[in-house]
Design an enzyme around this catalytic site. Structure first.
Site, PDB file in Angstrom:
ATOM      1  N   GLU A  67      72.932  18.449   0.706  1.00  0.00           N
ATOM      2  CA  GLU A  67      72.249  17.732   1.783  1.00  0.00           C
ATOM      3  C   GLU A  67      71.447  18.714   2.626  1.00  0.00           C
ATOM      4  OE1 GLU A  67      74.888  13.944   3.011  1.00  0.00           O
ATOM      5  OE2 GLU A  67      75.802  15.848   3.489  1.00  0.00           O
ATOM      6  N   CYS A  74      67.223  22.044   8.394  1.00  0.00           N
ATOM      7  CA  CYS A  74      68.507  22.724   8.235  1.00  0.00           C
ATOM      8  C   CYS A  74      68.845  22.680   6.743  1.00  0.00           C
ATOM      9  CB  CYS A  74      69.531  21.962   9.083  1.00  0.00           C
ATOM     10  SG  CYS A  74      71.191  22.589   8.948  1.00  0.00           S
ATOM     11  N   CYS A 117      81.499  25.170   0.081  1.00  0.00           N
ATOM     12  CA  CYS A 117      81.683  26.460   0.748  1.00  0.00           C
ATOM     13  C   CYS A 117      83.130  26.894   0.559  1.00  0.00           C
ATOM     14  CB  CYS A 117      81.365  26.339   2.240  1.00  0.00           C
ATOM     15  SG  CYS A 117      81.516  27.910   3.123  1.00  0.00           S
ATOM     16  N   CYS A 174      86.613  26.729   6.920  1.00  0.00           N
ATOM     17  CA  CYS A 174      86.781  26.543   8.373  1.00  0.00           C
ATOM     18  C   CYS A 174      87.289  25.114   8.588  1.00  0.00           C
ATOM     19  CB  CYS A 174      85.448  26.739   9.097  1.00  0.00           C
ATOM     20  SG  CYS A 174      84.687  28.325   8.751  1.00  0.00           S
ATOM     21  N   CYS A 184      85.079  21.932   9.676  1.00  0.00           N
ATOM     22  CA  CYS A 184      83.805  21.717   8.972  1.00  0.00           C
ATOM     23  C   CYS A 184      83.994  20.903   7.694  1.00  0.00           C
ATOM     24  CB  CYS A 184      83.197  23.085   8.644  1.00  0.00           C
ATOM     25  SG  CYS A 184      81.771  22.998   7.545  1.00  0.00           S
ATOM     26  N   SER A 226      72.620  31.696   9.495  1.00  0.00           N
ATOM     27  CA  SER A 226      73.867  31.564  10.254  1.00  0.00           C
ATOM     28  C   SER A 226      75.045  31.959   9.371  1.00  0.00           C
ATOM     29  CB  SER A 226      74.009  30.111  10.721  1.00  0.00           C
ATOM     30  OG  SER A 226      75.250  29.911  11.357  1.00  0.00           O
ATOM     31  N   LEU A 256      80.830  32.080  16.113  1.00  0.00           N
ATOM     32  CA  LEU A 256      81.944  32.738  16.803  1.00  0.00           C
ATOM     33  C   LEU A 256      83.107  31.758  16.979  1.00  0.00           C
ATOM     34  CD1 LEU A 256      82.486  35.497  18.107  1.00  0.00           C
ATOM     35  CD2 LEU A 256      81.525  34.609  20.226  1.00  0.00           C
ATOM     36  N   ASN A 277      81.655  18.457  16.554  1.00  0.00           N
ATOM     37  CA  ASN A 277      81.378  17.142  15.954  1.00  0.00           C
ATOM     38  C   ASN A 277      82.582  16.650  15.176  1.00  0.00           C
ATOM     39  OD1 ASN A 277      78.538  16.731  16.658  1.00  0.00           O
ATOM     40  ND2 ASN A 277      78.231  18.583  15.461  1.00  0.00           N
ATOM     41  N   CYS A 310      75.935  19.292  12.996  1.00  0.00           N
ATOM     42  CA  CYS A 310      76.587  20.511  12.493  1.00  0.00           C
ATOM     43  C   CYS A 310      77.942  20.205  11.896  1.00  0.00           C
ATOM     44  CB  CYS A 310      76.825  21.496  13.637  1.00  0.00           C
ATOM     45  SG  CYS A 310      75.358  22.189  14.321  1.00  0.00           S
TER      46      CYS A 310
HETATM   47  N1  SAH Z   1      78.306  28.838   6.872  1.00  0.00           N
HETATM   48  C1  SAH Z   1      77.440  29.169   7.918  1.00  0.00           C
HETATM   49  C2  SAH Z   1      76.287  28.227   8.089  1.00  0.00           C
HETATM   50  C3  SAH Z   1      76.546  26.760   7.917  1.00  0.00           C
HETATM   51  S1  SAH Z   1      77.454  25.948   9.158  1.00  0.00           S
HETATM   52  C4  SAH Z   1      78.203  29.309   9.218  1.00  0.00           C
HETATM   53  O1  SAH Z   1      79.363  28.937   9.264  1.00  0.00           O
HETATM   54  O2  SAH Z   1      77.635  29.842  10.158  1.00  0.00           O
HETATM   55  C5  SAH Z   1      76.319  25.763  10.516  1.00  0.00           C
HETATM   56  C6  SAH Z   1      76.964  25.790  11.881  1.00  0.00           C
HETATM   57  O3  SAH Z   1      77.702  24.568  12.145  1.00  0.00           O
HETATM   58  C7  SAH Z   1      77.971  26.917  12.035  1.00  0.00           C
HETATM   59  O4  SAH Z   1      77.845  27.512  13.301  1.00  0.00           O
HETATM   60  C8  SAH Z   1      79.269  26.167  11.922  1.00  0.00           C
HETATM   61  O5  SAH Z   1      80.340  26.891  12.401  1.00  0.00           O
HETATM   62  C9  SAH Z   1      78.954  24.910  12.694  1.00  0.00           C
HETATM   63  N2  SAH Z   1      79.903  23.814  12.495  1.00  0.00           N
HETATM   64  C10 SAH Z   1      80.647  23.520  11.409  1.00  0.00           C
HETATM   65  N3  SAH Z   1      81.409  22.428  11.623  1.00  0.00           N
HETATM   66  C11 SAH Z   1      81.143  22.008  12.879  1.00  0.00           C
HETATM   67  C12 SAH Z   1      81.606  20.914  13.666  1.00  0.00           C
HETATM   68  N4  SAH Z   1      82.489  20.039  13.200  1.00  0.00           N
HETATM   69  N5  SAH Z   1      81.103  20.792  14.924  1.00  0.00           N
HETATM   70  C13 SAH Z   1      80.188  21.675  15.399  1.00  0.00           C
HETATM   71  N6  SAH Z   1      79.708  22.715  14.690  1.00  0.00           N
HETATM   72  C14 SAH Z   1      80.185  22.898  13.452  1.00  0.00           C
HETATM   73 FE1  SF4 Z   2      81.491  27.252   5.333  1.00  0.00          FE
HETATM   74 FE2  SF4 Z   2      80.077  27.532   7.597  1.00  0.00          FE
HETATM   75 FE3  SF4 Z   2      81.502  25.286   7.117  1.00  0.00          FE
HETATM   76 FE4  SF4 Z   2      82.771  27.574   7.650  1.00  0.00          FE
HETATM   77  S1  SF4 Z   2      81.414  26.444   9.037  1.00  0.00           S
HETATM   78  S2  SF4 Z   2      83.302  26.134   6.021  1.00  0.00           S
HETATM   79  S3  SF4 Z   2      81.453  29.066   6.663  1.00  0.00           S
HETATM   80  S4  SF4 Z   2      79.741  26.011   5.969  1.00  0.00           S
END
Ligand code: SAH
Ligand code: SF4
Length: 350
Positions: free
Chosen positions: A90, A108, A115, A119, A122, A196, A220, A295, A339
């Site tokens: 996506e 984006c 991935c 995390c 996510c 990122s 972070l 989110n 995000c």
């Molecule tokens: N893997 C990379 C880039 C993709 S994620 C990374 O982690 O930086 C893009 C951004 O969305 C990152 O800052 C990630 O931490 C954030 N993100 C992921 N899940 C989220 C959520 N549920 N709410 C807000 N931001 C989130």
């Molecule tokens: Fe992967 Fe970024 Fe999602 Fe973490 S926040 S699981 S590094 S896409």
């Protein structure tokens, strides 16, 4: 069989040499593929029948199929693409309007299918890594979306904040950035592209050596190791001291301002003491902190965002102690395009 969208000018020149074609053909093909965004090899109308036939036999363009397009109430659009091997990714188009001089379309983009980083807040991380995207599949997201948008306002900014960890597919990401930046291609300014990362420390050092002017954003999300390890498994391998050292070294070498992302989670990383900890962590760095209200994601429902007022107060608190912070505008929530909400699953098709 190679994918033309993955080819830069040099590899096209080599290809022309092998096919005993004049080298100017490489430039022509480059223009068709990377500037004019053709969707079928036969659209190259000025390269001669023989070469066209050879290209058709030996190569593909690497076109992706649009499976679904969703439009949010705020104008954000989310696209689900089917790749040549049947996998899905996506990407999300965000429209920033207001003052015309600042109007822009930001795409984006994804760098991987899934991935591996896991995390827990996510959606992408929940199903693990399937594979890296090719260069053509990365630039192809911009090409396909530009074709859908028409000429009026093409994608002007690219952020690697879709599915995947770009620093674990770094070669392809850097090649894609170079292609998107090419004046004979999309001509997207390098400062308008952001990578990122969740903090793959050795790769941050490699990025510093790349000597390119893209923006680096670090996810972070927590001000200390105890909290960060609870939500980001990568923190066990590269804890904050290592990460922040890498950031400082990156800034020393590149002289560039860094971006940090901080997903604000109610009752978890949003306390007064966390402001103090962030202040200490970021001290002396030229940086900007984007505070993102977390989110909602299926499977991580226990993470809630604080109220709007609370978030504003948190950001004010950061500013008071000298941290350059702002709230990241939320876009596309009603289509799960914000995000961390990208999954890239056909399951989503309704
Ligand atoms: N893997 C990379 C880039 C993709 S994620 C990374 O982690 O930086 C893009 C951004 O969305 C990152 O800052 C990630 O931490 C954030 N993100 C992921 N899940 C989220 C959520 N549920 N709410 C807000 N931001 C989130
Ligand atoms: Fe992967 Fe970024 Fe999602 Fe973490 S926040 S699981 S590094 S896409």
């Amino acid at each position: 069989m190679s994918e033309l969208r993955s080819c830069d000018l040099r590899s096209l020149e080599e290809m022309m040499q092998q096919l005993q074609q004049p080298s100017f053909r490489a430039k022509q093909i480059f223009g068709w593929v990377h500037q004019k965004n053709i969707t079928d090899i036969t659209q190259m109308s000025n390269i001669g029948k023989n070469l066209l036939a050879m290209l058709q036999n030996e190569h593909t363009l690497g076109v992706m199929q649009l499976e679904k397009r969703q439009v949010s109430a705020d104008g954000t659009e989310k696209y689900l693409f089917r790749l040549s091997d049947g996998e899905f990714i996506e990407c999300v188009l965000m429209r920033y309007r207001g003052d015309m001089s600042k109007a822009r379309n930001t795409l984006c983009v994804s760098s991987q299918v899934g991935c591996a980083m896991g995390c827990i807040f996510c959606a992408t991380g929940q199903s693990g890594l399937v594979r890296n995207l090719s260069v053509g599949e990365i630039v192809g997201q911009v090409y396909e979306v530009n074709a859908l948008l028409g000429e009026k306002m093409p994608v002007g900014n690219v952020v690697f904040m879709g599915m995947g960890e770009p620093l674990l597919n770094l070669d392809n990401v850097l090649k894609a950035i170079e292609l998107l930046n090419d004046v004979q291609g999309q001509n997207i300014g390098i400062r308008r592209m952001t990578i990122s990362t969740c903090g793959i420390v050795p790769q941050i050092a490699r990025l510093a050596q790349a000597q390119k002017d893209f923006v680096l954003a670090i996810s972070l999300h927590a001000p200390n190791d105890e909290l960060r390890s609870q939500i980001m498994p990568i923190n066990e391998q590269y804890p904050l001291a290592m990460l922040m050292n890498a950031c400082r070294e990156y800034q020393r070498v590149t002289k560039k301002r860094l971006s940090f992302e901080y997903a604000l989670i109610k009752g978890f990383n949003d306390q007064e003491k966390h402001i103090k900890q962030l202040e200490m962590l970021l001290k002396g760095l030229d940086c900007h902190l984007n505070v993102i209200p977390v989110n909602p994601v299926a499977g991580a429902g226990h993470f809630q965002k604080p109220s709007r007022e609370y978030i504003s107060r948190f950001v004010q608190g950061l500013k008071k102690v000298g941290v350059n912070a702002s709230i990241r505008e939320e876009k596309g929530k009603d289509i799960d395009g914000a995000c961390g909400q990208l999954r890239g699953k056909i399951k989503e098709l309704s």
